[in-house]
Design an enzyme around this catalytic site. Structure first.
Site, PDB file in Angstrom:
ATOM      1  N   ARG A 127      50.566 -24.081  -9.800  1.00 13.49           N
ATOM      2  CA  ARG A 127      50.462 -25.500 -10.161  1.00 13.49           C
ATOM      3  C   ARG A 127      50.317 -26.422  -8.951  1.00 13.49           C
ATOM      4  O   ARG A 127      50.561 -27.627  -9.061  1.00 13.49           O
ATOM      5  CB  ARG A 127      51.687 -25.902 -10.982  1.00 13.49           C
ATOM      6  CG  ARG A 127      51.819 -25.097 -12.270  1.00 13.49           C
ATOM      7  CD  ARG A 127      53.071 -25.466 -13.045  1.00 13.49           C
ATOM      8  NE  ARG A 127      53.201 -24.657 -14.266  1.00 13.49           N
ATOM      9  CZ  ARG A 127      54.207 -24.764 -15.132  1.00 13.49           C
ATOM     10  NH1 ARG A 127      55.180 -25.645 -14.917  1.00 13.49           N
ATOM     11  NH2 ARG A 127      54.245 -23.993 -16.209  1.00 13.49           N
ATOM     12  N   CYS A 146      33.973 -37.956  -5.697  1.00 14.48           N
ATOM     13  CA  CYS A 146      33.045 -36.822  -5.696  1.00 14.48           C
ATOM     14  C   CYS A 146      33.824 -35.523  -5.537  1.00 14.48           C
ATOM     15  O   CYS A 146      33.594 -34.563  -6.258  1.00 14.48           O
ATOM     16  CB  CYS A 146      32.022 -36.976  -4.578  1.00 14.48           C
ATOM     17  SG  CYS A 146      30.934 -38.395  -4.776  1.00 14.48           S
ATOM     18  N   SER A 167      30.204 -33.766  -7.416  1.00 12.11           N
ATOM     19  CA  SER A 167      28.916 -34.253  -6.927  1.00 12.11           C
ATOM     20  C   SER A 167      28.880 -34.039  -5.425  1.00 12.11           C
ATOM     21  O   SER A 167      29.757 -34.530  -4.707  1.00 12.11           O
ATOM     22  CB  SER A 167      28.748 -35.741  -7.255  1.00 12.11           C
ATOM     23  OG  SER A 167      27.540 -36.247  -6.713  1.00 12.11           O
ATOM     24  N   SER A 263      22.652 -42.840   0.318  1.00 10.33           N
ATOM     25  CA  SER A 263      22.238 -43.391  -0.972  1.00 10.33           C
ATOM     26  C   SER A 263      23.443 -44.013  -1.656  1.00 10.33           C
ATOM     27  O   SER A 263      24.432 -43.337  -1.927  1.00 10.33           O
ATOM     28  CB  SER A 263      21.633 -42.297  -1.852  1.00 10.33           C
ATOM     29  OG  SER A 263      20.422 -41.830  -1.304  1.00 10.33           O
TER      30      SER A 263
END
EC number: 2.1.1.45
Length: 264
Positions: A127, A146, A167, A263
């Protein structure tokens, strides 16, 4: 850091072209894993020069639980400026979720402190998990996390860490993330009287932005150099009291930096 270069090559060879939120467009794959043995060196990529100070200061900022860029600016780091509002605020992002996860009763959970206690007292627990991606808070964040979740694992006196990154901006972001979580693993290992084991990086949407394809190809022409090592010069009373001057990268050699646009 051959696994990193192999990832770039895999995206170039098998990635699919997709539109994205930023309007830049990406070549991406879904699902990838890399493993780094932290006993063999500190995983800083050498095929382009990285801004080590920014990586280390950002992690210390996360550990402080802060969400304003003032601490970063005070230490000469501007990597979050594109997302901050006029007051420098970013909303309940990483540090807030790590240190002040909101509870239904109005209280807060310090996930990092709890995990540190668990590792010390119950090292073999399954955990040891810290979550940054809080769906209830996403709309309030300047940029949803992300690198969303990480887990620690103790075996044979060694601490390993696995990160799940939903991501992954492979050219700009991933090298920072690998180094950041490798550093976190080293710091927690020191605080818990453990050696380091592996850092395991797992990515979801793993992509190269269209305007990073040529810089990525340039990296592939460079042969990786030997990895540097991390020296921690002091053991403070707690995980949350490390300073930048406590940390030193030894024998870091790299090729020159490669510029690429971020970006937003």
């Amino acid at each position: 850091m051959k696994p990193y270069l192999e990832l770039i090559q895999k995206i170039l060879d098998t990635g699919v072209e997709r539109d994205d939120r930023t309007g830049t467009g990406t070549w991406s794959i879904f699902g990838h894993q890399m493993r780094f043995d932290l006993r063999q060196g500190f995983p800083l990529i050498t095929t382009k020069k990285l801004h080590i100070r920014a990586i280390f200061i950002e992690l210390l900022w996360f550990l402080r639980g802060e969400t304003n860029v003032k601490y970063l600016h005070d230490h000469g780091v501007t990597i979050w400026d594109e997302w901050a509002d006029e007051q420098g605020e970013l909303g309940p992002i990483y540090g807030y979720q790590w240190r002040s996860w909101p509870l239904p009763d109005g209280g807060y959970l310090d996930q990092m402190a709890k995990t540190l206690t668990q590792i010390r007292n119950h090292p073999h627990s399954r955990r040891h998990v810290v979550v940054a991606y809080n769906p209830a808070c996403v709309d309030e964040m300047a940029l949803p996390p992300c690198h969303a979740l990480f887990q620690f694992y103790v075996a044979q006196g060694r601490l390993s860490c696995q990160l799940y990154q939903r991501s992954a901006d492979v050219f700009l972001g991933v090298p920072f993330n690998i180094a950041s979580y490798a550093l976190l693993t080293h710091l927690i290992a020191q605080q818990c009287d453990l050696d380091v084991g592996e850092f395991v990086w797992t990515g979801g949407d793993v992509h190269l932005y269209r305007n990073h394809l040529e810089p990525a190809r340039l990296q592939l022409t460079r042969e990786p150099l030997s990895l540097p090592h991390l020296r921690i010069k002091r053991r403070p009373p707690s995980l949350f009291e490390y300073q930048y001057d406590d940390l030193e990268i030894v024998d870091y050699q790299s090729y020159p930096a490669i510029k690429a646009a971020i970006s937003v």
